[in-house]
Write a protein that holds these residues in place. Structure first.
Motif, PDB file in Angstrom:
ATOM      1  N   ARG A 291       0.844  -1.208   0.000  1.00 50.65           N
ATOM      2  CA  ARG A 291       0.000   0.000   0.000  1.00 50.65           C
ATOM      3  C   ARG A 291       0.875   1.252   0.000  1.00 50.65           C
ATOM      4  O   ARG A 291       0.591   2.227  -0.683  1.00 50.65           O
ATOM      5  N   ARG A 292       1.976   1.189   0.766  1.00 55.41           N
ATOM      6  CA  ARG A 292       2.842   2.362   0.871  1.00 55.41           C
ATOM      7  C   ARG A 292       3.492   2.700  -0.470  1.00 55.41           C
ATOM      8  O   ARG A 292       3.480   3.857  -0.894  1.00 55.41           O
TER       9      ARG A 292
ATOM     10  N   THR B  86       1.022   4.332  -2.788  1.00 56.21           N
ATOM     11  CA  THR B  86       0.799   5.729  -2.393  1.00 56.21           C
ATOM     12  C   THR B  86       1.976   6.600  -2.825  1.00 56.21           C
ATOM     13  O   THR B  86       1.802   7.752  -3.227  1.00 56.21           O
TER      14      THR B  86
ATOM     15  N   SER C  54      -0.622  -1.397  -8.358  1.00 57.22           N
ATOM     16  CA  SER C  54      -1.472  -0.204  -8.300  1.00 57.22           C
ATOM     17  C   SER C  54      -2.816  -0.433  -9.000  1.00 57.22           C
ATOM     18  O   SER C  54      -3.749   0.332  -8.819  1.00 57.22           O
TER      19      SER C  54
END
Ligand SMILES: [Zn+2]
Length: 330
Positions: free
Chosen positions: A206-207, A210, A218
């Motif tokens: 997730r990081r 982002t 993604s």
């Protein structure tokens, strides 16, 4: 406390119980490690201890009834709990089930059932199962590591389960790998669990999404990211996904190298859901150990996969209860 295996006796029967955050599993296991019958139920909605105890009692009664109808008799109970379990059966810290904190589960279950009961950390139980029936059968000394929501550990030393002075040994997931690192619910910072668990792997995914790192991940909605989806991206050659597993492997290797130097073990046995992807990080673990540990213990310590899979905890805790009972015989 050290519990050592005794000779298999297929006529013995134990009730093994594996307590998870969402599922409670129970099984009748014989003295040869075979599951005769098993059931699974949800722990949700049983957040108060009295409700949890009622759920346990109901399921244990049903299993004993199942056994009796087939002319069998369960003589012991073993219950594996995630968290810190004292050698007297007290739960010091129950992960995901705070209702168990401070409860002496051994005394509670013995009072209800009249059967000799042993309570152990769930990964210690897995380690014992692997020692008696799994990947650790021919090993005298190894560390069992489960990689799932968290990182669990269990130590077998010189053929017996080592649970430490207070019963709470083997917490490999809470070995510090980054002194100023990510805060851990245990109160420390930079614990291995924060870098090598399934939770850590999905959080890293997730990081990087982002942060705008180029990755096929993604395309997956953030709440749909799982260890399996990151693993399949890695196997398709996604460099960012490969790097996430390499990072988890590196941290595992840092912690494992200290264990090699400290205990000179024959192996680390990897279990838990994330171990299914160990092809993506085992080599990194190995290299890190070889780089950091003394050559002799570093080369000695192999990285192998657990053999009992999902049932390791159930088989291990039931077997532990049978062998613990044997030990108490005159
Ligand atoms: Zn921790």
């Amino acid at each position: 406390m050290i519990i050592t295996p005794s000779d298999p006796d297929g006529t013995q029967l134990a009730i093994g119980i594996d307590v998870g955050g969402t599922n409670l599993r129970l099984a009748l296991v014989d003295g040869c490690g075979s599951i005769i019958h098993s059931v699974r139920t949800r722990t949700e909605g049983h957040g108060v201890f009295s409700a949890f105890r009622a759920l346990l009692t109901e399921n244990i009664t049903a299993l004993r009834h199942y056994a009796r109808e087939r002319d069998m008799l369960a003589t012991t109970i073993g219950i594996g709990v995630p968290g810190l379990v004292g050698r007297d059966g007290s739960i010091h810290v129950a992960v995901n089930l705070p209702a168990l904190n401070g409860v002496n589960l051994r005394d509670e279950l013995q009072a209800i059932t009249g059967l000799p009961t042993i309570v152990a950390n769930d990964v210690n139980a897995c380690a014992y199962g692997e020692k008696v029936y799994g990947a650790g059968r021919d090993l005298a000394s190894f560390l069992m590591v489960t990689l799932g929501t968290g990182v669990g550990g269990g130590l077998v030393l010189d053929g017996g389960l080592w649970t430490g002075f207070d019963g709470v040994a083997g917490e490999f997931g809470h070995v510090t790998v980054e002194p100023e690192g990510v805060p851990c619910p245990c109160g420390n910072r930079g614990c291995l669990e924060q870098y090598a668990s399934g939770t850590a792997i999905t959080a890293s995914s997730r990081r990087i999404i982002t942060e705008g790192v180029e990755t096929s991940l993604s395309q997956i909605p953030p709440d749909g990211l799982t260890v399996e989806s990151v693993a399949s991206a890695a196997r398709r050659g996604d460099q960012a996904a490969l790097a996430i597993f390499a990072e988890a492997g590196r941290y595992l290797g840092i912690a494992a190298a200290s264990v090699a130097n400290l205990l000179n073990l024959e192996a680390v046995i990897l279990g838990g859901g994330v171990a299914a992807c160990s092809d993506l990080f085992a080599e990194t673990v190995r290299n890190e150990v070889l780089t950091r540990a003394f050559p002799l213990p570093g080369k000695r310590m192999r990285i192998v996969k657990a053999a009992l899979g999902d049932n390791g905890g159930l088989i291990g805790i039931a077997t532990l209860s049978l062998h613990h009972q044997d030990r108490r015989k005159p």
